[in-house]
Design a protein around this motif. Structure first.
Motif, PDB file in Angstrom:
ATOM      1  N   LYS A 112     -11.547  51.389 -34.858  1.00 51.46           N
ATOM      2  CA  LYS A 112     -12.748  50.635 -35.195  1.00 51.46           C
ATOM      3  C   LYS A 112     -13.077  50.883 -36.657  1.00 51.46           C
ATOM      4  O   LYS A 112     -13.230  52.032 -37.086  1.00 51.46           O
ATOM      5  N   ALA A 113     -13.161  49.817 -37.434  1.00 44.39           N
ATOM      6  CA  ALA A 113     -13.492  49.916 -38.855  1.00 44.39           C
ATOM      7  C   ALA A 113     -13.789  48.517 -39.370  1.00 44.39           C
ATOM      8  O   ALA A 113     -13.108  47.570 -38.998  1.00 44.39           O
ATOM      9  N   PRO A 114     -14.798  48.364 -40.225  1.00 45.94           N
ATOM     10  CA  PRO A 114     -15.095  47.030 -40.761  1.00 45.94           C
ATOM     11  C   PRO A 114     -14.029  46.540 -41.734  1.00 45.94           C
ATOM     12  O   PRO A 114     -13.905  45.341 -41.964  1.00 45.94           O
ATOM     13  N   ARG A 115     -13.253  47.489 -42.286  1.00 48.34           N
ATOM     14  CA  ARG A 115     -12.190  47.126 -43.225  1.00 48.34           C
ATOM     15  C   ARG A 115     -11.003  48.059 -43.018  1.00 48.34           C
ATOM     16  O   ARG A 115     -11.157  49.182 -42.534  1.00 48.34           O
ATOM     17  N   PHE A 116      -9.824  47.582 -43.365  1.00 47.76           N
ATOM     18  CA  PHE A 116      -8.657  48.454 -43.378  1.00 47.76           C
ATOM     19  C   PHE A 116      -7.824  48.178 -44.615  1.00 47.76           C
ATOM     20  O   PHE A 116      -7.773  47.057 -45.123  1.00 47.76           O
ATOM     21  N   SER A 117      -7.186  49.241 -45.102  1.00 46.38           N
ATOM     22  CA  SER A 117      -6.436  49.166 -46.346  1.00 46.38           C
ATOM     23  C   SER A 117      -4.957  49.341 -46.088  1.00 46.38           C
ATOM     24  O   SER A 117      -4.543  50.224 -45.320  1.00 46.38           O
ATOM     25  N   CYS A 118      -4.151  48.519 -46.734  1.00 44.47           N
ATOM     26  CA  CYS A 118      -2.704  48.637 -46.627  1.00 44.47           C
ATOM     27  C   CYS A 118      -2.274  50.013 -47.134  1.00 44.47           C
ATOM     28  O   CYS A 118      -2.696  50.444 -48.213  1.00 44.47           O
ATOM     29  N   PRO A 119      -1.456  50.740 -46.382  1.00 41.55           N
ATOM     30  CA  PRO A 119      -1.061  52.089 -46.806  1.00 41.55           C
ATOM     31  C   PRO A 119      -0.135  52.103 -48.025  1.00 41.55           C
ATOM     32  O   PRO A 119       0.097  53.169 -48.601  1.00 41.55           O
ATOM     33  N   TYR A 120       0.391  50.923 -48.416  1.00 44.11           N
ATOM     34  CA  TYR A 120       1.339  50.882 -49.523  1.00 44.11           C
ATOM     35  C   TYR A 120       0.618  50.916 -50.874  1.00 44.11           C
ATOM     36  O   TYR A 120       0.872  51.782 -51.711  1.00 44.11           O
ATOM     37  N   SER A 122      -3.016  49.986 -50.974  1.00 45.46           N
ATOM     38  CA  SER A 122      -4.453  50.041 -50.683  1.00 45.46           C
ATOM     39  C   SER A 122      -5.187  48.723 -50.884  1.00 45.46           C
ATOM     40  O   SER A 122      -6.388  48.718 -51.138  1.00 45.46           O
ATOM     41  N   TRP A 123      -4.490  47.605 -50.776  1.00 47.82           N
ATOM     42  CA  TRP A 123      -5.229  46.341 -50.725  1.00 47.82           C
ATOM     43  C   TRP A 123      -6.048  46.355 -49.436  1.00 47.82           C
ATOM     44  O   TRP A 123      -5.578  46.787 -48.380  1.00 47.82           O
ATOM     45  N   THR A 124      -7.263  45.826 -49.515  1.00 46.70           N
ATOM     46  CA  THR A 124      -8.236  45.999 -48.432  1.00 46.70           C
ATOM     47  C   THR A 124      -8.616  44.662 -47.810  1.00 46.70           C
ATOM     48  O   THR A 124      -8.861  43.678 -48.527  1.00 46.70           O
ATOM     49  N   TYR A 125      -8.702  44.650 -46.465  1.00 47.87           N
ATOM     50  CA  TYR A 125      -9.007  43.440 -45.706  1.00 47.87           C
ATOM     51  C   TYR A 125     -10.136  43.716 -44.725  1.00 47.87           C
ATOM     52  O   TYR A 125     -10.318  44.840 -44.251  1.00 47.87           O
ATOM     53  N   THR A 126     -10.877  42.661 -44.380  1.00 48.19           N
ATOM     54  CA  THR A 126     -11.902  42.764 -43.343  1.00 48.19           C
ATOM     55  C   THR A 126     -11.296  42.413 -41.988  1.00 48.19           C
ATOM     56  O   THR A 126     -10.163  41.913 -41.903  1.00 48.19           O
ATOM     57  N   THR A 127     -12.071  42.633 -40.950  1.00 55.86           N
ATOM     58  CA  THR A 127     -11.601  42.261 -39.611  1.00 55.86           C
ATOM     59  C   THR A 127     -11.563  40.748 -39.426  1.00 55.86           C
ATOM     60  O   THR A 127     -11.054  40.263 -38.417  1.00 55.86           O
ATOM     61  N   GLU A 128     -12.087  39.995 -40.382  1.00 51.39           N
ATOM     62  CA  GLU A 128     -11.930  38.533 -40.392  1.00 51.39           C
ATOM     63  C   GLU A 128     -10.691  38.110 -41.160  1.00 51.39           C
ATOM     64  O   GLU A 128     -10.443  36.917 -41.325  1.00 51.39           O
ATOM     65  N   GLY A 129      -9.918  39.095 -41.637  1.00 47.90           N
ATOM     66  CA  GLY A 129      -8.675  38.804 -42.337  1.00 47.90           C
ATOM     67  C   GLY A 129      -8.844  38.505 -43.811  1.00 47.90           C
ATOM     68  O   GLY A 129      -7.866  38.146 -44.492  1.00 47.90           O
ATOM     69  N   LYS A 130     -10.041  38.653 -44.357  1.00 49.84           N
ATOM     70  CA  LYS A 130     -10.275  38.329 -45.760  1.00 49.84           C
ATOM     71  C   LYS A 130      -9.819  39.462 -46.670  1.00 49.84           C
ATOM     72  O   LYS A 130     -10.078  40.643 -46.387  1.00 49.84           O
ATOM     73  N   LEU A 131      -9.161  39.118 -47.761  1.00 51.13           N
ATOM     74  CA  LEU A 131      -8.799  40.094 -48.778  1.00 51.13           C
ATOM     75  C   LEU A 131     -10.026  40.352 -49.643  1.00 51.13           C
ATOM     76  O   LEU A 131     -10.557  39.437 -50.278  1.00 51.13           O
ATOM     77  N   VAL A 132     -10.501  41.603 -49.666  1.00 57.17           N
ATOM     78  CA  VAL A 132     -11.718  41.916 -50.413  1.00 57.17           C
ATOM     79  C   VAL A 132     -11.489  42.974 -51.490  1.00 57.17           C
ATOM     80  O   VAL A 132     -12.404  43.246 -52.277  1.00 57.17           O
ATOM     81  N   GLY A 133     -10.302  43.563 -51.542  1.00 54.80           N
ATOM     82  CA  GLY A 133     -10.058  44.593 -52.546  1.00 54.80           C
ATOM     83  C   GLY A 133      -8.612  44.632 -52.999  1.00 54.80           C
ATOM     84  O   GLY A 133      -7.703  44.703 -52.172  1.00 54.80           O
ATOM     85  N   VAL A 134      -8.404  44.551 -54.307  1.00 56.93           N
ATOM     86  CA  VAL A 134      -7.070  44.673 -54.910  1.00 56.93           C
ATOM     87  C   VAL A 134      -7.088  45.876 -55.835  1.00 56.93           C
ATOM     88  O   VAL A 134      -7.876  45.916 -56.808  1.00 56.93           O
ATOM     89  N   THR A 135      -6.298  46.859 -55.528  1.00 56.75           N
ATOM     90  CA  THR A 135      -6.265  48.081 -56.334  1.00 56.75           C
ATOM     91  C   THR A 135      -5.873  47.774 -57.777  1.00 56.75           C
ATOM     92  O   THR A 135      -4.899  47.053 -58.020  1.00 56.75           O
ATOM     93  N   SER A 136      -6.649  48.309 -58.717  1.00 55.82           N
ATOM     94  CA  SER A 136      -6.388  48.123 -60.157  1.00 55.82           C
ATOM     95  C   SER A 136      -6.165  46.649 -60.486  1.00 55.82           C
ATOM     96  O   SER A 136      -5.203  46.274 -61.152  1.00 55.82           O
ATOM     97  N   GLU A 137      -7.077  45.811 -60.006  1.00 54.82           N
ATOM     98  CA  GLU A 137      -6.913  44.367 -60.192  1.00 54.82           C
ATOM     99  C   GLU A 137      -6.826  43.984 -61.665  1.00 54.82           C
ATOM    100  O   GLU A 137      -6.097  43.050 -62.035  1.00 54.82           O
ATOM    101  N   ARG A 138      -7.507  44.720 -62.559  1.00 50.69           N
ATOM    102  CA  ARG A 138      -7.447  44.407 -63.989  1.00 50.69           C
ATOM    103  C   ARG A 138      -6.029  44.537 -64.516  1.00 50.69           C
ATOM    104  O   ARG A 138      -5.572  43.733 -65.337  1.00 50.69           O
ATOM    105  N   LEU A 139      -5.287  45.527 -63.997  1.00 49.95           N
ATOM    106  CA  LEU A 139      -3.915  45.731 -64.444  1.00 49.95           C
ATOM    107  C   LEU A 139      -2.929  44.863 -63.665  1.00 49.95           C
ATOM    108  O   LEU A 139      -1.916  44.414 -64.219  1.00 49.95           O
ATOM    109  N   PHE A 140      -3.226  44.665 -62.382  1.00 51.08           N
ATOM    110  CA  PHE A 140      -2.316  43.860 -61.558  1.00 51.08           C
ATOM    111  C   PHE A 140      -2.285  42.408 -62.030  1.00 51.08           C
ATOM    112  O   PHE A 140      -1.232  41.773 -62.095  1.00 51.08           O
ATOM    113  N   GLY A 141      -3.439  41.879 -62.351  1.00 51.51           N
ATOM    114  CA  GLY A 141      -3.557  40.474 -62.720  1.00 51.51           C
ATOM    115  C   GLY A 141      -4.599  39.810 -61.846  1.00 51.51           C
ATOM    116  O   GLY A 141      -4.836  40.226 -60.702  1.00 51.51           O
TER     117      GLY A 141
END
Length: 397
Positions: A112-120, A122-141
Motif C-alpha cells: 500500500k502506497a500512494p506512489r511507487f518508484s522504479c528501483p532502477y 527512481s522515476w515515480t508513479y501514482t496508483t493511477e499510473g501517472k508519471l509524477v517524478g523524474v530523477t534529475s530532470e534538469r540533467l535528463f532533459g
C-alpha cells in the motif's frame, strides 16, 4: 455475505440424488484428444494469444487490493509483467509493469502506497499510473510527464474479481463473457472476503495441470490420504457457457441426508468448485476458506505457473491467520506433491510419444466441457490426430 442457503440446499438435494443412485453428471460419449493438443508449439501460441491475450482473464482479486492506494504485481501472465492498483478514490487500474524510461519493473509484490518508484532510476508513479517524478530532470532533459505514464490495461471489477483484456484491440464485453455465470459468482461473496495468503509455483503445461482440477475421478487413487473423505466417483456438474461448477460429496453427506433439511450444513457435506474459463478455479467456495487457483502458461508449452490464494470469510485475527497457515501446508501437499508429480509424468510421456491419444471418460463431464470450449476458440491442430479423433475435434469446433 454468505451464499444463499436456498441455493445450497437445492444443490445438496441434487447431489444426494446422485449419491443414492451412485452416479455423476455424464458426458454423451468418451472424448479423445491428441497429446500434441497440449504440446504442439504452433497450437500453443494460438492458444495463449486467443485465451490469455484476447479474452478476459482474472488479473487480481478485489480483496488483494481492498484499500485505497494498494497494489499487487503479477509476473505470471505469459509474456507480461502487470501491476494492478486501487487508486486513492477506490477505483481499480492495471498497467504493464514497465517504467516508461527503460522498461524496468516499477514495483513488486503487494503493498500500500500512494506512489511507487522504479528501483532502477527512481522515476515515480501514482496508483493511477501517472508519471509524477523524474530523477534529475534538469540533467535528463525536459519530459512530457503527462504523456509518459504507465501503459494501461482495460479492467472491470465484478463479483470480487478484477478482469482485464491484454490486447488493446480485442473486444471486452464482460457481460457476454460471463453470461448467467456472473450471478453464480456474485452469490459466492468474494467481494466481502479477506486475503490470507498467496504463493505461486511452477508446473508443466497449463492444461495438464488444469485437467487435474476439473475431475474427481482421481481422488480415490491420488488423494486417498490427503482427501480421504471425498467420494471420487460421484458429482453434480453444471455448465454456463464456457464455465462450469462441480459439486463434490464428502462422506458426511450420508449422515446429513438422514437429518431434517433445516439441520443440513451444506459446506460440511460437499465441496463446491467453480471453473471459470480459461484458467481460474474457486474451490470450497461455499465454506469459510475459499481457495483461488489461477493457471498461466509459461514462455513455452512445457511450463506454467500456478498462483494460489486463500481467502477467509472471517476477519483476520491471530487465530484465523494461524489456521490459514495450516491450510497452506495442506494445499501445497495436495497440489505440488500429489497432482503435479503425476502431471510431470504425463507430460514426459507425451514428449516421448508414449501418450499419443488421451481419452476423457463420460464421468469427466466438466473436463470434456473445458476442452470443447478451448477447441471452439482455438483452431485444432490439423493432422495431429487419428481420423476418429480429428472428426471429434472438428465436431467440438
Amino acid at each position: 455475505m454468505s451464499p444463499d442457503r436456498s441455493v445450497m440446499i437445492e444443490a445438496m438435494k441434487r447431489l444426494i440424488g446422485n449419491v443414492e443412485a451412485k452416479t455423476c453428471t455424464m458426458a454423451d460419449s468418451i472424448m479423445e484428444l491428441p497429446s500434441a493438443y497440449y504440446l504442439d508449439e504452433e497450437y500453443w501460441k494460438r492458444e495463449v494469444d486467443r485465451l490469455f491475450h484476447k479474452s478476459p482473464i482474472v488479473l487480481a482479486l478485489s480483496c488483494e487490493i481492498a484499500e485505497p492506494n494498494s497494489y499487487v504485481a503479477l509476473d505470471n501472465v505469459p509474456g507480461f509483467r502487470i501491476v494492478v492498483t486501487r487508486d486513492g478514490k477506490g477505483q481499480p487500474h492495471a498497467f504493464y509493469n514497465a517504467c516508461s524510461h527503460r522498461g524496468a519493473p516499477v514495483v513488486s509484490g503487494r503493498g500500500k502506497a500512494p506512489r511507487f518508484s522504479c528501483p532502477y532510476h527512481s522515476w515515480t508513479y501514482t496508483t493511477e499510473g501517472k508519471l509524477v517524478g523524474v530523477t534529475s530532470e534538469r540533467l535528463f532533459g525536459e519530459c512530457a510527464k503527462g504523456e509518459m505514464g504507465l501503459t494501461p490495461i482495460r479492467v472491470e471489477e465484478r463479483h470480487g474479481l478484477i478482469f482485464g483484456v491484454l490486447d488493446p484491440d480485442a473486444p471486452f464485453d464482460l457481460d457476454d463473457f460471463l453470461g448467467d455465470y456472473g450471478a453464480e459468482l456474485e452469490q459466492v461473496g468474494l467481494a466481502h472476503m479477506h486475503h490470507m495468503w498467496s504463493h505461486d509455483f511452477k508446473g508443466p503445461n497449463w492444461k495438464f495441470c488444469k485437467d487435474g482440477f476439473i475431475e474427481n475421478y482421481h481422488f480415490a487413487s491420488v488423494h486417498n490420504e490427503s482427501l480421504p473423505t471425498f467420494m471420487g466417483d460421484i458429482n453434480v456438474t453444471d455448465m454456463w457457457g464456457m464455465h462450469s461448477r462441480i459439486l463434490l460429496p464428502d462422506v458426511e453427506i450420508h449422515r446429513q441426508r438422514t437429518l431434517p433439511e433445516e439441520e443440513w450444513n451444506p459446506p460440511a457435506a460437499f465441496a463446491t468448485v467453480y471453473y471459470m474459463f480459461p484458467n481460474t478455479m474457486i474451490s470450497t467456495c461455499w465454506g469459510d476458506w475459499p481457495l483461488i487457483t489461477r493457471l498461466y502458461p509459461g514462455l513455452r508449452p512445457d511450463e506454467s505457473t500456478a498462483v494460489q490464494t486463500l481467502l477467509s470469510r472471517n476477519v483476520p485475527t491471530p487465530e484465523t491467520i494461524a489456521e490459514a497457515k495450516s491450510w497452506e501446508a495442506s494445499y501445497k501437499r495436495i497440489t505440488q506433491e500429489e497432482d503435479y508429480v503425476l502431471d510431470y509424468g504425463i507430460q514426459h510421456a507425451a514428449e516421448n510419444g508414449h501418450g499419443r491419444i488421451y481419452r476423457l471418460g463420460r464421468n469427466e463431464a466438466a473436463l470434456q466441457h473445458f476442452h470443447q470450449s478451448v477447441a471452439r476458440l482455438v483452431d485444432p491442430p490439423v493432422g495431429l490426430t487419428s481420423r476418429a479423433s480429428q472428426k471429434r475435434m472438428e465436431e467440438m469446433a
